[in-house]
Design an enzyme around this catalytic site. Structure first.
Site, PDB file in Angstrom:
ATOM      1  N   LEU A  64     -53.950 -15.034  78.475  1.00  0.00           N
ATOM      2  CA  LEU A  64     -54.560 -16.321  78.787  1.00  0.00           C
ATOM      3  C   LEU A  64     -54.928 -17.109  77.533  1.00  0.00           C
ATOM      4  CD1 LEU A  64     -56.867 -15.155  81.725  1.00  0.00           C
ATOM      5  CD2 LEU A  64     -54.493 -15.915  81.812  1.00  0.00           C
ATOM      6  N   ASP A 306     -45.409 -11.286  82.292  1.00  0.00           N
ATOM      7  CA  ASP A 306     -45.639 -11.065  80.856  1.00  0.00           C
ATOM      8  C   ASP A 306     -45.932 -12.404  80.176  1.00  0.00           C
ATOM      9  OD1 ASP A 306     -46.054  -9.632  78.594  1.00  0.00           O
ATOM     10  OD2 ASP A 306     -43.970  -9.121  78.218  1.00  0.00           O
TER      11      ASP A 306
END
Lengths: 427, 328
Positions: A64, A306
């Site tokens: 993130l 991913d």
């Protein structure tokens, strides 16, 4: 707040269910799926005629960018992008800056996730301090702080004794482990699969044995210690065969594949486009085929994005210097559904690998439309045509090699725990 | 998808715009350069000065240290009457602040018409070619292990001069193929020009994992590999290959793969010996061979100037031909 969605094609892979009907939501829970009870009096009704209703996706691997050092993305921006991709649960690998080797990092991530309120964010703790592969991180404290598992992310443990100790210690605290099999020395300075393309282009190679040697080591240590390990990001035919053999021997091992490995191969590197640089590397078309077959025969349990959002600067470099990674949450679902279009997977099987299968690996209740469960789901318009355009992506990272790819079907609205978090129904 | 993209080193008429690699080029691209290079020698074999690039600014941007390649480029540019700027940019300096992109854009803003670039990363030349403005050319003077096209072209020029035609020749390249951009470009040049057989000789530790992808025959035995060849190309062995456990010692390497007069007898009697330089005497080549009658090593250096002049002249003349052709 009571919501009823009518006439939707309800797809619930957890119950092998595919039917037209209504979904009833009260507060943050699903109260009925199929027939709406007569006494259910909704505040809002949505007619979802022609749309599919699917449980919120569970992504085992999504970065993130927060906490981070000059990184692209925040928990808020990336969970919003995830919601646009139908993802309502995601696991964050520990290679944040600073590394998630103390409770402060997972606590920060969870706090930001609660503030954003777009998705259920599960931090993964670092297995070793600073991910240095030498000293164990405080796994119990990390677990208390909300870490769902522990991992080394992309940084392997070199010392086999340390690795064995890590497995034993994690097992004694019932901490699930996630490993990307990669031999540190065989991978060394490599940037591409050590095959025909790297030979021609003179790119430093990562041989398949970097994956298989590390996987073999993990499998024997798992057998010996009884540790529970999830293998993440398989890339090669040989690795899929090894998983199959280990299961035949009775080793409890689950595994996943990153979705780009199902669509791209070393051949895509021919003009040194840094957007195709990923770690572990893209391998041969034969490996790609084996990964698809591994999914078909359920040797591979789950598919991940991913997701790695990167700044443009990190890709505006010669191929070997560019940072590896793809911004993937917004294309995970459509890339997976391509495998349904070409007949590799059935629709419920494909969705299973994005929902209930990863939820089971994590041991959480998610990824189903069963009454009583959290109301996290999304609507998908199978007739909506769209083209991947980096400029309009919601992720702060526009690093996608799929620009220009055209898809049939798109997520049009997403709910997280009963709350609408994304909507393009009228857009 | 990437494979159908237009080759970035060619313009819309499929003529050379940049020279990044020889891969994907046709024989006529190569022979045009080689033929032009021949015209730069006068009747006495001396290089002439031809003012083809008067008013053009060429920047030699070297991110990796180099003496000989940079010098031959500089001489070639001056013989073409171009304005020459040399920049040696240590990698550490760019790491300190300015990004590669900014470095390039700044130099471009100073009025460069062509960049001659050397960089330690494979693919760096492609990167720069994607960044430069329309009308600015990139010439790859060596990128990582990937390509060194001007070196391979001067080698083809030298072979042609001594052997007539590349076609029908058997060529052996000896040494560290894995890390060699020179070898990769030579192999491509030789196969484009139709060499009968291309052999690579060396231990497995110095070979790429898929030599068959390069279209070569692999020999681990030097004597067998040299049998009946017309051209022997020796590669420089970098010292760091010892530390990486790829070779036991320089002594053993020389014993197995060093080129001596005795070994050379396996080759055809009129075989020539080449080396891109700088040579390691007693490591990959014996002094008697390097300085012997069959060595064309110093001739390569002279030819390098003419060939580099020709590459630049061809690229600039292609660019100049554009507007007229579009108008007609």
């Amino acid at each position: 707040m009571k919501l009823r969605i009518d006439n939707a094609r309800l797809l619930d892979p957890a119950r092998q269910s595919d039917r037209i009907g209504s979904l009833c939501v009260q507060g943050n829970r699903i109260v009925a799926c199929g027939e709406a009870p007569d006494d259910f009096t909704p505040d809002e009704v949505i007619d979802a005629d022609g749309l599919w209703l699917i449980p919120g996706l569970v992504d085992l691997q999504a970065r993130l960018g927060e906490p981070g050092d000059r990184s692209a993305g925040t928990v808020a921006s990336e969970t919003r992008a995830a919601a646009a991709g139908g993802i309502t649960t995601l696991c964050v690998p520990p290679d944040t800056v600073p590394v998630a080797d103390n409770p402060a990092v997972p606590e920060l991530i969870r706090r930001r996730a609660r503030q954003a309120g777009n998705a259920f964010v599960l931090p993964i703790g670092a297995l070793t301090q600073g991910l240095d592969g030498e000293r164990l991180a405080p796994l119990n404290a990390l677990k208390q702080a909300g870490c769902i598992a522990a991992s080394q992310a992309n940084r392997p443990i070199r010392n086999t004794q340390t690795l064995r100790n890590a497995l034993e210690y994690a097992a004694s605290h019932a901490m699930p482990l996630i490993f990307k099999p990669m031999d540190a020395d065989l991978a060394a300075d490599g940037v591409a699969h050590d095959g025909a393309v790297a030979s021609r282009l003179g790119l430093p190679g990562i041989p398949t044995s970097a994956e298989t040697a590390a996987l073999a080591q993990l499998l024997v240590l798992m057998e010996e210690t009884g540790a529970r390990v999830h293998i993440s990001g398989l890339t090669s035919r040989r690795a899929v065969e090894m998983i199959e053999r280990a299961r035949t021997r009775g080793v409890q091992v689950s595994c996943d594949v990153a979705v780009h490995h199902l669509h791209l191969s070393e051949n895509d590197l021919m003009d040194f486009n840094p957007l195709f640089r990923v770690h572990p590397p893209l391998r041969t078309p034969d490996d790609q085929q084996a990964l698809r077959q591994g999914l078909k025969f359920d040797l591979i349990d789950a598919i991940t994005s991913d997701h790695t959002p990167l700044n443009a600067d990190d890709k505006a470099l010669p191929f070997p210097q560019a940072k590896p990674g793809i911004s993937g949450v917004e294309t995970l679902l459509n890339l997976t559904l391509r495998l349904v279009e070409d007949g590799t997977l059935t629709l419920l099987q494909a969705l299973r690998k994005l929902t209930v299968a990863p939820a089971e690996i994590l041991g959480i209740e998610a990824g189903t439309l069963a009454p009583g469960g959290r109301a996290s789901f999304f609507l998908f318009d199978p007739d909506r045509h769209w083209t991947v355009t980096p400029e309009t992506m919601l992720s702060a990272g526009r690093n996608t090699p799929f620009a220009g790819w055209e898809f049939e079907g798109q997520v049009v609205a997403t709910w997280f725990q009963g709350k609408p978090v994304f909507n393009r129904l009228n857009g | 998808m990437a494979l159908v993209e237009r080759d970035i080193q060619l313009d819309e008429h499929k003529r050379l715009k940049h020279l990044l690699t020889l891969e994907g080029l046709k024989a006529h691209h190569l022979t045009e350069i080689l033929d032009l290079a021949e015209t730069f020698f006068d009747a006495n074999g001396e290089l002439r000065k031809v003012p083809l690039l008067r008013g053009k600014t060429i920047m030699n941007v070297f991110f990796e240290p180099s003496t000989r390649t940079r010098t031959t480029f500089e001489i070639a540019e001056k013989r073409l009457s171009a304005d020459v700027v040399n920049l040696n940019i240590a990698t550490s300096a760019t790491k300190k602040g300015e990004s590669l992109q900014d470095t390039l854009w700044n130099l471009q803003a100073m009025g460069a018409d062509m960049f001659v670039i050397r960089h330690a990363d494979s693919g760096a030349a492609h990167f720069f070619a994607r960044q430069v403005a329309e009308g600015v050319h990139v010439l790859n003077a060596g990128d990582g292990r990937h390509a060194h096209p001007s070196q391979a072209l001067l080698d083809m020029f030298t072979i042609r001069k001594h052997k007539g035609d590349i076609y029908d020749l058997k060529v052996a390249i000896v040494g560290d193929i894995l890390h060699s951009r020179v070898a990769r470009s030579q192999i491509q040049a030789l196969s484009i020009l139709g060499a009968r057989e291309i052999r690579v000789i060396g231990p497995r530790t110095l070979m790429p994992s898929c030599p068959e992808a390069l279209g070569v025959h692999v020999y681990h035995d030097m004597d067998a590999g040299l049998e009946d060849v017309d051209v022997v190309i020796m590669l420089r062995l970098q010292n760091e290959r010892m530390s990486g456990a790829r070779l036991p010692s320089e002594k053993e390497f020389f014993r197995l793969y060093g080129l001596t007069e005795q070994r050379l007898e396996r080759a055809k009697p009129d075989a020539i010996v080449m080396h891109p330089g700088p040579i390691n005497r007693g490591v990959e080549i014996d002094s008697a061979v390097a300085d012997g009658p069959r060595s064309v090593i110093l001739d390569q250096v002279t030819n390098g100037i003419a060939v580099r002049m020709a590459i630049m002249a061809v690229i600039f003349s292609n660019a100049a031909r554009h507007p007229q052709e579009d108008a007609s």
